[in-house]
Design an enzyme around this catalytic site. Structure first.
Site, PDB file in Angstrom:
ATOM      1  CE  LYS A   5       1.534  -2.314  -9.221  1.00 52.72           C
ATOM      2  NZ  LYS A   5       0.895  -1.215  -9.793  1.00 52.72           N
ATOM      3  CD  GLU A  50      12.862   3.115   1.826  1.00 52.44           C
ATOM      4  OE1 GLU A  50      12.594   3.953   2.588  1.00 52.44           O
ATOM      5  OE2 GLU A  50      13.551   2.225   1.820  1.00 52.44           O
ATOM      6  CB  CYS A  68       7.126   9.249   1.920  1.00 54.32           C
ATOM      7  SG  CYS A  68       8.795   9.637   1.288  1.00 54.32           S
ATOM      8  CD  GLU A 120       1.586   8.611   4.355  1.00 53.36           C
ATOM      9  OE1 GLU A 120       1.110   7.710   4.091  1.00 53.36           O
ATOM     10  OE2 GLU A 120       2.722   8.817   4.159  1.00 53.36           O
TER      11      GLU A 120
HETATM   12  P1  NAD Z   1       0.133   2.056  -2.546  1.00 54.84           P
HETATM   13  O1  NAD Z   1       0.628   1.282  -1.284  1.00 54.84           O
HETATM   14  O2  NAD Z   1      -1.642   2.326  -2.378  1.00 54.84           O
HETATM   15  O3  NAD Z   1       0.717   1.827  -3.873  1.00 54.84           O
HETATM   16  C1  NAD Z   1       1.759   1.553  -4.109  1.00 54.84           C
HETATM   17  C2  NAD Z   1       2.187   0.597  -4.984  1.00 54.84           C
HETATM   18  O4  NAD Z   1       1.727  -0.670  -4.451  1.00 54.84           O
HETATM   19  C3  NAD Z   1       1.301   0.851  -6.318  1.00 54.84           C
HETATM   20  O5  NAD Z   1       2.180   0.604  -7.234  1.00 54.84           O
HETATM   21  C4  NAD Z   1      -0.074  -0.230  -6.273  1.00 54.84           C
HETATM   22  O6  NAD Z   1      -0.524  -0.431  -7.199  1.00 54.84           O
HETATM   23  C5  NAD Z   1       0.557  -1.313  -5.686  1.00 54.84           C
HETATM   24  N1  NAD Z   1      -0.003  -2.210  -4.715  1.00 54.84           N
HETATM   25  C6  NAD Z   1      -1.259  -1.944  -4.380  1.00 54.84           C
HETATM   26  N2  NAD Z   1      -1.680  -2.921  -3.740  1.00 54.84           N
HETATM   27  C7  NAD Z   1      -0.971  -3.753  -3.925  1.00 54.84           C
HETATM   28  C8  NAD Z   1      -0.926  -5.293  -3.597  1.00 54.84           C
HETATM   29  N3  NAD Z   1      -1.855  -5.977  -2.945  1.00 54.84           N
HETATM   30  N4  NAD Z   1       0.197  -6.117  -3.852  1.00 54.84           N
HETATM   31  C9  NAD Z   1       1.349  -5.636  -4.642  1.00 54.84           C
HETATM   32  N5  NAD Z   1       1.216  -4.331  -4.990  1.00 54.84           N
HETATM   33  C10 NAD Z   1       0.138  -3.456  -4.504  1.00 54.84           C
HETATM   34  O7  NAD Z   1       0.503   3.636  -2.028  1.00 54.84           O
HETATM   35  P2  NAD Z   1       0.566   4.939  -2.925  1.00 54.84           P
HETATM   36  O8  NAD Z   1      -0.875   5.626  -2.523  1.00 54.84           O
HETATM   37  O9  NAD Z   1       0.620   4.695  -4.454  1.00 54.84           O
HETATM   38  O10 NAD Z   1       1.591   6.072  -2.615  1.00 54.84           O
HETATM   39  C11 NAD Z   1       1.472   6.724  -1.437  1.00 54.84           C
HETATM   40  C12 NAD Z   1       2.417   6.133  -0.216  1.00 54.84           C
HETATM   41  O11 NAD Z   1       3.746   5.852  -0.441  1.00 54.84           O
HETATM   42  C13 NAD Z   1       2.049   6.826   1.017  1.00 54.84           C
HETATM   43  O12 NAD Z   1       2.019   6.251   2.153  1.00 54.84           O
HETATM   44  C14 NAD Z   1       3.689   7.363   1.176  1.00 54.84           C
HETATM   45  O13 NAD Z   1       4.214   7.663   2.303  1.00 54.84           O
HETATM   46  C15 NAD Z   1       4.435   6.133   0.496  1.00 54.84           C
HETATM   47  N6  NAD Z   1       5.571   6.640   0.327  1.00 54.84           N
HETATM   48  C16 NAD Z   1       6.801   6.312   0.981  1.00 54.84           C
HETATM   49  C17 NAD Z   1       8.088   6.543   0.299  1.00 54.84           C
HETATM   50  C18 NAD Z   1       9.442   6.223   1.294  1.00 54.84           C
HETATM   51  O14 NAD Z   1      10.321   6.496   0.759  1.00 54.84           O
HETATM   52  N7  NAD Z   1       9.290   5.733   2.630  1.00 54.84           N
HETATM   53  C19 NAD Z   1       8.226   7.358  -0.598  1.00 54.84           C
HETATM   54  C20 NAD Z   1       7.113   7.924  -1.303  1.00 54.84           C
HETATM   55  C21 NAD Z   1       5.834   7.330  -0.947  1.00 54.84           C
END
Ligand code: NAD
Length: 508
Positions: free
Chosen positions: A206, A281, A315, A412
């Protein structure tokens, strides 16, 4: 300083037919299930837009429970199909073919990511898409060396005259739900799918609702490379509908998640019902620690790049920087000058160094962090403003005079915003670095070898860089401690997420 945006509100002409088609008409995309495209049962759609201009590029399905069910069933069926019976060499060859196909379709994948995410072309072309191909190449190698052990036991109750022979097997964990964010869509997808395939798992992916186009295209390339139907499926949609249906599904054996800490927590909740395995992650607030003897030229370019690359939507971005007071003014002035020289514009313009952030909502969130900090006495050395016809550009920003409890300093921001503060005592600065709920990454800038060894052990972080920041490789594990998550992507350690140990014990 007056900021200008090249091609504001205008889309430079893409090179590839697929990207041009996106700009010419708004197509309804489909889900990719069991090797084929399907119209969603949910009959619900979300718009994908170009953040630079606001132009709608496509409508993607907002998959519901029935769609997720179909994808999970296909993945479960495929788990015991032809994919399971390939030899390691055959599986490795397929993974290498995926990498070759990513390379062969490089321009198109880059333009898709630029259009839907807003990143500058060079970020996609020289960093992220080649790195996605390299994940498949690295795990093609790993697929060749999966093994268990023979174990000498001390069991003394075997039948008279018999012996105990025991060994371990490593087997695929099963059906994997890969849930990924929008900041670096294809590379973060590759980090999940490549090790999952190497281990013999099947996948339901997804992607983030803002950036699903490259994932749908990757699914086609994966199929073209010879991965049988049902092994990799893509369900698009938002977290509330598609994401939660997937991560709470009984047919999922393992959830591989990259995203925010808040969503990570929701996923752990969802996993509790069937005790589904989870790796996370998550977010970060990564510090850079600059010692007085650091090479200033290296520091200025390295810190600026570490926070402004991909408009700070990384991230591990070094969003907090602690600089020894003796060099503080020089370094922050240098970073501010670097920031003010950056060309902002549409990512399809090859000269663009910084594009918009991913959405108006993200830009407003970043702006609110800056405004709140200003109201509490923080000093903005450069940037600090939202720009562009569509309101999605944030000028690269350097902020000082913050306190550790200000949201801009401890949360963040996920934008091109650097918090820089001076320190006098190194141990105190180390304590500031570690005084965070996050523990994703950190960097140390010095020429003192002993200091690098001591500090790299003492920093609370999954990765520590020395005289650099944000250096990635498929062979290097990446992941965090504390609220940055658990488990590792990339590197041979990532395979552990997708394999189970099985013990076999025989009396012979
Ligand atoms: P997000 O948590 O809003 O969404 C990530 C994914 O989760 C999306 O596909 C979203 O649709 C899905 N999602 C949202 N709610 C959900 C739920 N209740 N159940 C299942 N899936 C759900 O994150 P974002 O805004 O897309 O991305 C930014 C974040 O990602 C930042 O916090 C960043 O630090 C983190 N990130 C971490 C890494 C790492 O390697 N640690 C790498 C890249 C990004």
């Amino acid at each position: 300083m007056t900021y200008s945006i090249v091609n504001d509100g205008v889309t430079p002409k893409p090179q590839t037919r697929v990207a041009r088609a996106l700009l010419d008409s708004v197509e309804d995309k489909q889900l990719y299930i069991d090797g084929d495209y399907r119209t969603p049962v949910s009959d619900a759609y979300l718009e994908t837009t170009d953040p630079a201009t606001g132009q709608v590029l496509a409508r993607i399905p907002n998959a519901g429970a029935a769609d997720v069910d179909a994808a999970v069933s296909a993945a479960r069926e495929a788990l015991h199909g032809p994919w399971a019976s390939l030899t390691p060499l055959q599986r490795s060859q397929v993974l290498n073919r995926i990498a070759d196909l990513i390379d062969a379709n490089m321009d198109e994948l880059c333009e898709l990511e630029v259009l839907e995410q807003g990143k500058p072309y060079y970020v996609a072309r020289w960093a992220e898409i080649p790195a996605a191909a390299n994940q498949f190449r690295f795990f093609a190698g790993q697929a060749l060396s999966l093994d268990g052990n023979t174990v000498n036991t001390s069991i003394n109750y075997q039948p008279e005259g018999k012996q105990v022979q025991a060994w371990t097997l490593r087997q695929p964990v099963g059906v994997v739900a890969a849930v990924t964010p929008w900041n670096s869509p294809l590379i973060l997808t590759a980090m999940k799918i490549a090790p999952a395939l190497a281990a013999g798992c099947t996948v339901v992916h997804k992607p983030a609702e803002l950036t699903s186009l490259s994932a749908l295209r990757l699914a086609e390339l994966i199929s073209e490379a010879g991965v049988p139907p049902g092994v990799v499926n893509v369900v698009t949609g938002d977290g509330a509908s598609c994401g939660s249906a997937l991560t709470s599904h009984k047919g999922i054996d393992k959830i591989a998640f990259t995203g925010s800490t808040a969503t990570g927590r929701a996923i752990v909740e969802a996993s509790k019902k069937y005790l589904t395995k989870v790796t996370l992650e998550l977010g970060g607030k990564s510090p850079a620690l600059v010692l007085p003897d650091a090479d200033l030229e290296l520091v200025i370019a390295g810190i600026a790049n570490g926070i402004f690359f991909n408009a700070g939507q990384v991230c591990v971005a070094n969003s907090r920087t602690y600089i020894h007071r003796s060099i503080f003014d020089k370094v922050v002035k240098g970073i501010a000058a670097y920031a003010e020289s950056m060309q902002m514009g549409h990512g399809l313009d090859q000269a663009t160094q910084m594009g918009p952030v991913v959405s108006i909502e993200q830009a407003q969130k970043i702006e609110a962090f800056i405004e709140q900090a200003k109201a509490k006495g923080a000093k903005v050395l450069c940037g600090g403003i939202r720009l562009g016809e569509n309101g999605t550009y944030i000028a690269p920003t350097v902020v000082t005079n913050t306190s550790p409890d200000m949201p801009i300093h401890c949360e963040e921001v996920f934008g091109p915003v650097l918090v820089a503060e001076p320190y006098d005592d190194l141990d105190e600065a180390l304590a500031w670095c570690n005084a965070s709920d996050y523990g994703l990454a950190a960097s140390i800038w010095t020429q003192d070898l002993s200091a690098t060894h001591r500090l790299s052990r003492q920093l609370d972080a999954g990765t520590v860089w020395i005289n650099c920041h944000s250096m990635f490789d498929a062979a290097l594990p990446i992941g965090g401690i504390k609220m940055s998550g658990y488990g590792r992507d990339s590197g041979k350690q990532a395979l552990d997420n997708y394999l189970e140990w099985k013990t076999v014990c025989a009396v012979i």
